[in-house]
Enzyme design. Structure first.
Site, mmCIF file in Angstrom:
data_model
loop_
_atom_site.group_PDB
_atom_site.id
_atom_site.type_symbol
_atom_site.label_atom_id
_atom_site.label_comp_id
_atom_site.label_asym_id
_atom_site.label_seq_id
_atom_site.Cartn_x
_atom_site.Cartn_y
_atom_site.Cartn_z
ATOM 1 N N LYS A 96 24.752 -19.866 14.747
ATOM 2 C CA LYS A 96 24.822 -20.620 13.483
ATOM 3 C C LYS A 96 26.192 -20.384 12.862
ATOM 4 C CE LYS A 96 22.832 -21.067 8.822
ATOM 5 N NZ LYS A 96 21.726 -20.776 7.903
ATOM 6 N N ASP A 122 27.380 -21.387 2.752
ATOM 7 C CA ASP A 122 26.118 -22.080 2.446
ATOM 8 C C ASP A 122 25.824 -21.952 0.953
ATOM 9 O OD1 ASP A 122 23.601 -23.178 2.340
ATOM 10 O OD2 ASP A 122 22.603 -21.522 3.400
ATOM 11 N N LYS A 145 21.570 -22.723 -4.391
ATOM 12 C CA LYS A 145 21.146 -21.327 -4.492
ATOM 13 C C LYS A 145 21.549 -20.757 -5.856
ATOM 14 C CE LYS A 145 21.841 -20.086 0.388
ATOM 15 N NZ LYS A 145 20.441 -19.783 0.738
ATOM 16 N N ASP A 180 27.063 -16.571 6.456
ATOM 17 C CA ASP A 180 26.137 -17.493 7.111
ATOM 18 C C ASP A 180 26.668 -18.008 8.453
ATOM 19 O OD1 ASP A 180 23.568 -18.412 6.981
ATOM 20 O OD2 ASP A 180 24.066 -20.272 5.918
ATOM 21 N N ASP A 211 18.862 -26.702 1.538
ATOM 22 C CA ASP A 211 19.221 -25.311 1.841
ATOM 23 C C ASP A 211 18.650 -24.875 3.200
ATOM 24 O OD1 ASP A 211 20.444 -22.910 1.422
ATOM 25 O OD2 ASP A 211 18.966 -22.137 0.001
ATOM 26 N N GLU A 232 19.526 -25.847 5.986
ATOM 27 C CA GLU A 232 20.562 -26.605 6.690
ATOM 28 C C GLU A 232 20.879 -26.062 8.078
ATOM 29 O OE1 GLU A 232 21.200 -24.080 4.823
ATOM 30 O OE2 GLU A 232 22.600 -23.015 6.106
ATOM 31 N N ARG A 248 19.102 -24.978 10.564
ATOM 32 C CA ARG A 248 18.344 -25.558 11.678
ATOM 33 C C ARG A 248 18.843 -26.958 12.015
ATOM 34 N NH1 ARG A 248 12.957 -24.678 8.248
ATOM 35 N NH2 ARG A 248 14.332 -23.091 7.410
HETATM 36 N N1 BES Z 1 21.504 -18.998 5.080
HETATM 37 C C1 BES Z 1 20.212 -19.034 4.530
HETATM 38 C C2 BES Z 1 19.337 -17.859 4.942
HETATM 39 C C3 BES Z 1 19.750 -16.488 4.477
HETATM 40 C C4 BES Z 1 19.146 -15.928 3.379
HETATM 41 C C5 BES Z 1 20.679 -15.752 5.182
HETATM 42 C C6 BES Z 1 19.500 -14.651 2.974
HETATM 43 C C7 BES Z 1 21.035 -14.477 4.767
HETATM 44 C C8 BES Z 1 20.443 -13.927 3.662
HETATM 45 C C9 BES Z 1 19.501 -20.310 4.952
HETATM 46 O O1 BES Z 1 20.301 -21.412 5.157
HETATM 47 C C10 BES Z 1 18.554 -20.651 3.855
HETATM 48 O O2 BES Z 1 19.009 -20.951 2.798
HETATM 49 N N2 BES Z 1 17.251 -20.631 4.138
HETATM 50 C C11 BES Z 1 16.266 -20.940 3.188
HETATM 51 C C12 BES Z 1 15.196 -21.748 3.873
HETATM 52 C C13 BES Z 1 14.202 -22.361 2.929
HETATM 53 C C14 BES Z 1 14.857 -23.410 2.079
HETATM 54 C C15 BES Z 1 13.080 -22.955 3.738
HETATM 55 C C16 BES Z 1 15.698 -19.635 2.631
HETATM 56 O O3 BES Z 1 15.536 -18.686 3.386
HETATM 57 O O4 BES Z 1 15.442 -19.583 1.436
HETATM 58 ZN ZN ZN Z 2 22.251 -21.044 5.707
HETATM 59 MG MG MG Z 3 20.648 -22.517 3.403
#
Ligand code: BES
Ligand code: ZN
Ligand code: MG
Length: 495
Positions: free
Chosen positions: A258, A263, A270, A281, A340, A342, A344
């Protein structure tokens, strides 16, 4: 590496280090030092518990010497990881003292082969010695220059030197990944990440091809481009190829990292607290670049193609929005319910590409994908989703060599239903529950039955504080495990 390691017999070093088991001192401890150890033990000052360090001075061969005793814990429970932890603490003590050289007695144990022992010693010290301070204008050069491993018997010197070399390659690759993660997003843009990969490939010996936005479009990576289009920093698709196994040309491992160089969450924005560490990220990208470096430098007999869809997830008039329906390189359509989620969306096109265009026969994706994995497993263990138990067992064997931890999550069909959309083929979130599993299974929809491992490193790629040989910031996980997974099915050494 940040210092030189070699075998030797000399006690010229600033400090002499004696690793000690709880039950007894090492055989090569002199009678005087054995007496010191017994005395400390009876006064309960130093019990040789794992990682415990004790510093004192002693007259040795007519000279006053600084000596560090370091605990290895119980003899029966020794592991490579325990050696790393113990030696990391030695390194920290040595740094505190401001010394230039350390000499450590070699550890011998029937629990581990000699090569693994030496490797773990070097890794523990070298990984703990890292600090990301290039932006501090008052930074000081580290004083530590040399490490000696003492009393390696003549017949084992060659083995020790080989182990040191391999450990150095692994450390360099891990520190390379840490550096990439620690660089801020205003420095590492997608374009810059491509440049770095190219430079690393040139030095290590793997080929790097970089596709720009037009070429990504021509490849049909619609899902990746949807995420990328909200940013003024254009995306890059990075392809890294290493072919080291002529005899099995058709066996190709595809690594997919990734590569969100930032992000923000996009319109599903966020909160600031969650955003400040989002330069990390691209931890998956850093890990696959680091792994390629180690694999190519040690010339492993394997064929590996690593790919990274590098972009930023931002907000602008052009950005994708919650509610959008988008397509993908594989042709499947996706309802975007949260911008968010994103990662995937970028990964599915990268996975499809590596299978279709690079003919990967196995796939591992590595991604800082979900906050949910931190809730489930904390920051010590990478979450795994897979469609192939044998492949997962290979990963577990590799993880025993690296000391990095992995744990499989269930992937029952019931979870797959959670990402089916009413108005498109898939939706990009599966609701509040089982977030790490549904994120993994979303990617699993694009692996075409190839043996596949999804590694969610959102908890393990970043550390909020120093711990043993892990340093604050990017950790470089899971570079070393990927290396061992690729290395000849993990035959580490001949005892
Ligand atoms: N990059 C984040 C995941 C992340 C969170 C990495 C904390 C490192 C530390 C990812 O893109 C994300 O935002 N995921 C969301 C998914 C949700 C919207 C289903 C999340 O984990 O909140
Ligand atoms: Zn992310
Ligand atoms: Mg995200």
């Amino acid at each position: 590496m940040n210092f030189l390691v070699r075998t030797g017999q000399s006690i010229e070093a600033d400090v002499l280090v004696y690793p000690i088991f709880m039950e007894d001192a090492l055989d090569n401890l002199s009678q005087d030092l054995k007496t010191v150890f017994e005395g400390l033990k009876s006064k309960e000052r130093f019990k040789a518990e794992l990682g415990q360090v004790y510093l004192f001075s002693e007259r040795l061969q007519g000279e006053i010497k600084d000596i560090i005793f370091v605990g290895l814990g119980k003899k029966e429970e020794l592991s490579a990881e325990k050696i790393r932890i113990a030696l990391a603490n030695v390194l920290k003590k040595g740094k505190e003292l401001g010394i230039e050289s350390i000499a450590v007695q070699a550890i011998s144990s029937d629990k581990l082969c000699f090569k693994r022992t030496v490797k773990a010693m070097v890794e523990g010290m070298a990984l703990a010695n890292y600090k990301f301070d290039k932006y501090k204008t008052d930074r000081k050069e580290g004083k530590l220059k040399e490490i000696y491993i003492l009393n390696v018997v003549e017949e084992k010197v060659e083995k020790a030197e080989k182990a040191i070399k391999e450990a150095e390659a692994l450390v360099e690759a891990t520190l390379c990944a840490r550096n990439l993660v620690n660089e801020p997003a205003n420095v590492i843009t997608p374009k810059e990440l491509g440049k770095k990969a190219k430079a690393i490939g040139k030095e290590a010996g793997f080929e790097v091809e970089i596709f720009d936005e037009k070429e990504i479009e021509a490849l049909g990576m619609k899902s990746f481009l949807e995420v990328a289009k909200g940013s003024d920093n254009a995306p890059r698709f990075i392809v890294m190829r290493y072919f080291g196994d002529e005899d099995n040309k058709n066996d190709i491992l595809g690594l997919v990292g990734k590569g969100l160089t930032y992000d923000s969450g996009g319109y599903s924005i966020k909160p600031t607290d969650g955003m400040v560490t989002m330069k990390s990220d691209m931890g998956g990208a850093a890990a696959v670049i680091g792994a390629m470096k180690a694999i190519a430098e040690t010339k492993l007999k394997a064929n590996v193609v690593a790919v990274v869809a590098a972009c930023e997830n931002m907000i602008s008039g052009k950005a994708y929005k919650p509610g959008d329906i988008i397509s993908s390189m594989a042709g499947k359509t996706i309802e975007v319910l949260n911008t968010d989620a994103e990662g995937r969306l970028t990964l599915i096109d990268a996975v499809h590409y590596v299978i279709e265009k690079e003919k990967a026969t196995k796939v591992i994706d590595v991604a800082t994908l979900t906050g949910a994995v931190l809730i489930a497993l904390g920051n010590t263990t990478t979450g795994v989703v897979t469609n192939n138990e044998e492949f997962y067992n290979d990963l577990q064997r590799a993880s025993e060599l690296s000391g990095e931890k992995f744990w499989q999550l269930p992937a029952f069909d019931e979870y797959k239903k959670l990402i089916k959309s009413d108005i498109a083929d898939l939706k990009n979130i599966g609701g509040r529950h089982a977030g790490t599993i549904t994120a993994g299974l979303f990617i699993g929809e694009f692996v075409q039955k190839k043996p596949w491992l999804h590694l969610d490193i959102a908890g393990t790629a970043w550390a909020d504080s120093d711990k043993d040989y892990i340093t604050k910031g990017g950790t470089g996980a899971p570079v070393r495990t990927l290396y061992y997974l690729v290395k000849e099915k993990n035959s580490c050494c001949n005892k």
